[in-house]
Design a protein around this motif. Structure first.
Motif, PDB file in Angstrom:
ATOM      1  N   LEU A  50       0.830  -1.211   0.000  1.00  0.00           N
ATOM      2  CA  LEU A  50       0.000   0.000   0.000  1.00  0.00           C
ATOM      3  C   LEU A  50       0.861   1.257   0.000  1.00  0.00           C
ATOM      4  O   LEU A  50       0.602   2.203  -0.749  1.00  0.00           O
ATOM      5  N   VAL A  51       1.898   1.257   0.836  1.00  0.00           N
ATOM      6  CA  VAL A  51       2.795   2.411   0.906  1.00  0.00           C
ATOM      7  C   VAL A  51       3.503   2.597  -0.430  1.00  0.00           C
ATOM      8  O   VAL A  51       3.598   3.717  -0.941  1.00  0.00           O
ATOM      9  N   GLN A  52       3.981   1.507  -1.004  1.00  0.00           N
ATOM     10  CA  GLN A  52       4.673   1.589  -2.290  1.00  0.00           C
ATOM     11  C   GLN A  52       3.748   2.162  -3.363  1.00  0.00           C
ATOM     12  O   GLN A  52       4.153   3.012  -4.152  1.00  0.00           O
ATOM     13  N   ASN A  53       2.505   1.711  -3.387  1.00  0.00           N
ATOM     14  CA  ASN A  53       1.548   2.222  -4.369  1.00  0.00           C
ATOM     15  C   ASN A  53       1.320   3.719  -4.198  1.00  0.00           C
ATOM     16  O   ASN A  53       1.246   4.459  -5.182  1.00  0.00           O
ATOM     17  N   LYS A  54       1.204   4.175  -2.944  1.00  0.00           N
ATOM     18  CA  LYS A  54       0.994   5.598  -2.689  1.00  0.00           C
ATOM     19  C   LYS A  54       2.214   6.417  -3.112  1.00  0.00           C
ATOM     20  O   LYS A  54       2.082   7.509  -3.670  1.00  0.00           O
ATOM     21  N   VAL A  55       3.407   5.893  -2.849  1.00  0.00           N
ATOM     22  CA  VAL A  55       4.630   6.593  -3.229  1.00  0.00           C
ATOM     23  C   VAL A  55       4.723   6.701  -4.754  1.00  0.00           C
ATOM     24  O   VAL A  55       5.079   7.758  -5.289  1.00  0.00           O
ATOM     25  N   VAL A  56       4.379   5.635  -5.462  1.00  0.00           N
ATOM     26  CA  VAL A  56       4.406   5.666  -6.923  1.00  0.00           C
ATOM     27  C   VAL A  56       3.386   6.670  -7.443  1.00  0.00           C
ATOM     28  O   VAL A  56       3.671   7.436  -8.371  1.00  0.00           O
ATOM     29  N   GLU A  57       2.189   6.718  -6.844  1.00  0.00           N
ATOM     30  CA  GLU A  57       1.185   7.717  -7.240  1.00  0.00           C
ATOM     31  C   GLU A  57       1.721   9.130  -7.065  1.00  0.00           C
ATOM     32  O   GLU A  57       1.556   9.988  -7.928  1.00  0.00           O
TER      33      GLU A  57
END
Length: 96
Positions: A50-57
């Motif tokens: 989830l954190v990785q997805n938010k960082v990529v966004e």
């Protein structure tokens, strides 16, 4: 929690009133949950994903604001100068 968040998870055959009641109950439960309880319900890998997805966004949004020169600088940072290396060599020879 909103009904949009549950739509993909819900069964299409569920009564709309049941779905609404499920969302209401889930919101009540979430209101009482503390951080440790919330984290115990999800694996560390899921949290990291989830954190990785938010960082990529966030990175995508930042890159969209950049001009071509900024993107080029990001992809090809300027090389370090030789002066920095020379200074470190001088410092090590002075220590000897």
């Amino acid at each position: 929690m909103t009904t949009e968040n549950t739509t993909s998870e819900s069964n299409e055959n569920v009564d709309p009133k049941q779905e609404e009641a499920t969302v209401a109950l889930a919101n009540q439960i979430l209101a009482r949950v503390n951080v440790s309880e919330a984290l115990s319900m999800i694996s560390l890998n899921a949290v990291l994903q989830l954190v990785q997805n938010k960082v990529v966004e966030q990175a995508r949004a930042e890159v969209e604001k950049m001009d071509d020169d900024q993107i080029e600088d990001l992809l090809n940072p300027p090389a370090e100068t030789e002066d920095v290396e020379d200074d470190s060599e001088e410092a090590s020879s002075e220590d000897s």
